[in-house]
Design an enzyme around this catalytic site. Structure first.
Site, PDB file in Angstrom:
ATOM      1  N   ASN A 273       0.805  -1.210   0.000  1.00  8.93           N
ATOM      2  CA  ASN A 273       0.000   0.000   0.000  1.00  8.93           C
ATOM      3  C   ASN A 273       0.848   1.274   0.000  1.00  8.93           C
ATOM      4  O   ASN A 273       1.680   1.480   0.894  1.00  8.93           O
ATOM      5  CB  ASN A 273      -0.917   0.013   1.230  1.00  8.93           C
ATOM      6  CG  ASN A 273      -1.793   1.240   1.272  1.00  8.93           C
ATOM      7  OD1 ASN A 273      -2.745   1.361   0.514  1.00  8.93           O
ATOM      8  ND2 ASN A 273      -1.469   2.182   2.157  1.00  8.93           N
ATOM      9  N   GLU A 274       0.622   2.119  -1.006  1.00  6.07           N
ATOM     10  CA  GLU A 274       1.211   3.462  -1.093  1.00  6.07           C
ATOM     11  C   GLU A 274       2.726   3.475  -0.979  1.00  6.07           C
ATOM     12  O   GLU A 274       3.312   4.441  -0.482  1.00  6.07           O
ATOM     13  CB  GLU A 274       0.567   4.387  -0.055  1.00  6.07           C
ATOM     14  CG  GLU A 274      -0.910   4.628  -0.333  1.00  6.07           C
ATOM     15  CD  GLU A 274      -1.584   5.523   0.681  1.00  6.07           C
ATOM     16  OE1 GLU A 274      -0.933   5.932   1.668  1.00  6.07           O
ATOM     17  OE2 GLU A 274      -2.786   5.815   0.493  1.00  6.07           O
TER      18      GLU A 274
ATOM     19  N   GLU B  63      -8.420   3.646  -3.444  1.00  9.16           N
ATOM     20  CA  GLU B  63      -8.659   4.198  -2.108  1.00  9.16           C
ATOM     21  C   GLU B  63      -9.018   5.649  -2.272  1.00  9.16           C
ATOM     22  O   GLU B  63      -8.287   6.424  -2.893  1.00  9.16           O
ATOM     23  CB  GLU B  63      -7.448   4.055  -1.184  1.00  9.16           C
ATOM     24  CG  GLU B  63      -7.711   4.631   0.221  1.00  9.16           C
ATOM     25  CD  GLU B  63      -6.546   4.455   1.187  1.00  9.16           C
ATOM     26  OE1 GLU B  63      -5.913   3.385   1.133  1.00  9.16           O
ATOM     27  OE2 GLU B  63      -6.283   5.389   1.978  1.00  9.16           O
TER      28      GLU B  63
END
Length: 818
Positions: A194-195, A278
């Site tokens: 994630n990210e 997201e």
């Protein structure tokens, strides 16, 4: 200044006529465009129209333990919450559930347990995401499941430090898919880290391994970061082939009104499905309008075919960051209370009348009147043109508009069903309301849409709004005790929320029978958030005077920790927390310490107890009585200090370092309870001003503000117990009770007074000591605090409700009158 001087008599009739004509022309040319109603928008819904495939609307459980408390809710409230989230035709009716692949590390609001703390030691029953996915599937068998890692156990880094892009990480994800399969769950989508960008060879390895291991159904989403992954894919065919869907975060801007969304030419040129994988990070209530805009405008502006909201629900303790974000809030398992937000209805207006696999109709999608400020509309059709829906939003419009529909291309006509939600309203009954059906006149349907709304025009039957109502908020009463013997092996103790590391049930060691809680992470994890020592918290932030005790056992170098009066946690940095600690090291040394959100740890007392050294079981106790703090080990008092930094808060257990300590028999017993019954002036800590009924008014609905102390009866409040630890604050001058008007759940609502009404939770307040002789005043209906707007120090500044943030403008000194 406007000239109001009387003039001479009116002009002659001829001159008046000329002036009227000139003025009429002037106003027609100058003023009319600013006030004219928008032109009618004509929409032709054509079944032969084309558009991208619609993939769905979803939400994220994870990126922090934001669903942690949900599993501990009692029935029927737990099922009511799950119905609001997943049951078709009832609430959000979510079409995608994205979950965190637990990694024993804090990733915003807590940590989720890994299924494999150490390499080769697999337990597919750890954590609550398996349960949550099963509950979602039970309500909607067609919901799509999506897994993503924020962090991972330390062994995944292959000894290369804080790195996820390793071959071990690929194998770790394959093992997680295997666990999902053992629970009867098929994972439709899988992400990377994630990210944290992307690693081309890693994604190629992941894609190939999925195929080799038989997960042909699972599509890879890359890279849950920015659009730059698309540029890299355009120049590298092997990398392009390894990513099935391009997912980016916050393409409609972070924490914004989401009036526009963006993509890149490279992303569009890939031909891949584009997702807002997201988005959100908005309050469950005030974030509803931004979410509704983004669902429509994400496709109109950027051809994004899925919107996934972070998070699913704020089922976390309110001292954690982002404690009101999601589609709902659920912060009190002991009372069963929860709140349904406008964000949930923003999703419902689309999800209840579409399904993944439908397609957009580009020619029936756009901006009303060609102007973004009028609102937007997006149309969808089912496969084989069997049904269609158009979702319209007028959230920024200022006047009613007319929209007409013509249906062609083989799509069904007949009576069209209309549903609407009024996002200007704070009344839940104004959301997902069935409107009169539309019938065609001369082949055209006409609908007048009002400002500030979301509408769905559809041929789909069904839909609606859930009717379940939550109970009132309450206090988690003491005494509290848990032997942990009822916790299943691998499970988490009720109400105990991991903030870092993983605290799970195991068989007790050291010759003790039964079940204990053990910190399972053997080494520092691959982190997403900032790191800290492992700890978990439990309980009510209003607990003030109490004794917390726990049995501990440690068989390696390091220390165990018992936490008390745990308050605010610093966002994205779990090491920063307002709390007191009793620390016992393996060598028998002990310390009473105070931590802060700025990571300042102060040792208040310390020493060594030789009898407490070694591998045996020891009982730790911390007692809080006003500013007196006493620590005991095995019934022997080892230290006593005086410190008034924190006056109330939760309890917790933890370790110093990643050691696998065990804990048993947690208990919290109450100390002397402070009663606030009496008459007081409430003096704000930030401004020094007094809680005041504006202008000494006494009528129902009179506003409350702050004012310099003038001794007036409108600044005096009689605090009356109502039971369960709550109070009613009655103005001495007015005889009326302080309240949140209509229990309005929106932050920023100004407080007022109204005739006292027994059982009205909007008039009930909890007084919670916050240290230094101050207290917060928390509303029972909304859970928010009495707050001086904008930290103002001015006379007349509004007193509003606002979520707890630790500010001095939310703290009040209760000064007795007389």
């Amino acid at each position: 200044m406007r000239d109001t001087t009387l003039r001479s008599s009116r002009p002659p009739a001829a001159l008046a006529a000329v002036l009227a004509l000139l003025l009429g022309l002037f106003w027609t040319q100058q003023a009319a465009p600013a006030h004219a109603a928008p032109a009618t928008t004509a929409i032709t819904v054509d079944g032969k129209g084309t558009g991208r495939t619609f993939d769905g609307i979803g939400a994220i459980s994870g990126g922090g333990g934001n669903s942690r408390l949900l599993i501990d809710y009692p029935e029927p409230e737990r099922s009511q919450i799950l119905d609001y989230l997943f049951k078709p035709g009832y609430g959000a009716s979510l079409q995608i559930l994205k979950v965190e692949i637990g990694g024993d590390t804090n990733s915003t609001d807590g940590a989720e347990s890994s299924y494999q703390h150490a390499k080769g030691t697999v337990d597919c029953n750890t954590g609550y995401e398996w349960w949550l996915m099963g509950q979602a599937k039970a309500r909607n068998p067609h919901i799509k499941l999506y897994g993503l890692a924020w962090g991972a156990p330390g062994w995944v880094s292959d000894g290369t430090g804080d790195n996820f892009f390793t071959s071990d990480a690929v194998n770790y994800l394959m093992g997680w898919l295997g666990c999902a399969r053992s629970h009867g769950l098929t994972i439709d989508y899988l992400g990377g880290w994630n990210e944290r960008g992307y690693n081309k060879s890693w994604y190629e390895n992941l894609h190939a391994t999925l195929a080799a291991d038989g997960y042909h159904h699972t599509q890879v989403v890359g890279a849950d970061s920015g659009w730059d992954v698309a540029t890299a894919m355009r120049s590298d065919p092997a990398f392009d082939n390894s990513v099935d869907i391009i997912g980016t975060h916050y393409p409609c801007s972070y924490m914004s009104a989401m009036t526009s969304c963006s993509t890149t030419s490279d992303a569009l040129a890939t031909g891949k499905q584009l997702w807002a994988s997201e988005n959100g990070s908005e309050d469950y209530d005030t974030g509803g309008a931004p979410m509704a805009r983004a669902i429509n405008r994400g496709y109109l502006d950027a051809k994004m075919s899925a919107y996934i909201n972070w998070p699913l629900i704020a089922a976390i303790y309110p001292n954690l960051p982002y404690n009101t974000m999601g589609l709902m809030t659920a912060t009190q398992p002991w009372s069963g209370t929860y709140s349904v937000g406008k964000s949930l209805w923003a999703a419902a207006q689309t999800t209840q009348f579409t399904d993944p696999g439908w397609s957009y109709i580009d020619t029936a999608s756009g901006y009303l009147g060609g102007d973004r400020t009028n609102g937007s509309y997006v149309s969808y059709q089912a496969p084989h043109s069997t049904a269609w829906s158009t979702v319209l939003e007028t959230l920024d419009a200022t006047a009613p508009q007319t929209v007409t529909f013509k249906v062609t291309g083989g799509l069904p006509g007949g009576a069209l069903h209309v549903w609407s939600s009024d996002f200007a309203s704070n009344d839940q009954s104004d959301y997902m309301v069935r409107q009169p059906d539309l019938t065609a006149s001369g082949g055209t349907y006409s609908l007048t849409v009002q400002p500030g709304r979301v509408y769905t025009v559809t041929t789909v039957r069904g839909g609606g709004a859930g009717t379940a109502k939550p109970p009132a908020r309450g206090v988690l009463k003491l005494p509290y005790a848990d032997s942990f013997d009822s916790v299943p092996i691998g499970g988490e103790a009720p109400l105990l929320a991991d903030q870092q590391g993983s605290f799970e049930a195991v068989r007790c060691g050291g010759g003790r029978p039964g079940t204990c809680i053990q910190q399972m992470a053997p080494s520092s994890p691959v982190t997403w958030d900032n790191t800290s020592d492992p700890y978990a918290t439990l309980g009510d932030l209003g607990w003030a005077n109490y004794t917390v005790s726990v049995d501990t056992r440690l068989t390696q170098d390091g220390a165990v920790q018992l936490l008390g009066r745990v308050g605010t946690q610093q966002g994205f940095s779990p090491a920063g927390i307002d709390a007191y600690y009793l620390t016992l090291s393996h060598d028998g040394s002990w310390a009473i310490q105070r931590n802060t959100t700025s990571h300042t740890v102060t040792t208040l007392a310390s020493g060594t107890l030789p009898a407490a050294a070694g591998d045996g079981w020891h009982r730790l106790s911390l007692t809080f009585d006003s500013t007196a703090i006493t620590a005991s080990v095995d019934g022997t008092q080892v230290g006593s200090v005086t410190d008034g930094s924190y006056a109330s808060g939760q309890v917790g257990i933890g370790t110093s370092g990643y050691v696998q300590a065990q804990f048993d028999n947690l208990s919290i017993t109450p100390g002397p309870e402070q009663s606030y019954a009496g008459t007081y002036r409430l003096v704000n800590r930030n401004s020094g001003k007094v809680l005041d009924v504006a202008n000494q008014l006494a009528a129902d609905g009179s506003a409350v503000d702050q004012w310099s102390d003038n001794g007036g009866a409108n600044q005096q409040w009689t605090v009356q117990p109502t039971g369960d630890g709550y109070y009613r604050l009655v103005g001495v001058q007015s005889g009326k009770a302080l309240e949140v008007p209509q229990a309005d759940p929106n932050e920023g609502t100004q407080l007022d007074i109204r005739a006292a009404s027994a059982g009205d939770v909007a008039q009930e307040w909890r007084v919670v000591p916050s240290g230094g002789g101050y207290a917060t005043v928390e509303n029972r209906a909304t859970g928010m605090l009495a707050d001086v707007n904008g930290q103002s120090t001015a006379d007349g500044a509004k007193v509003i409700e606002w979520p707890a943030n630790g500010g001095a403008n939310q703290q009040w000194e209760l000064v007795p009158v007389g």
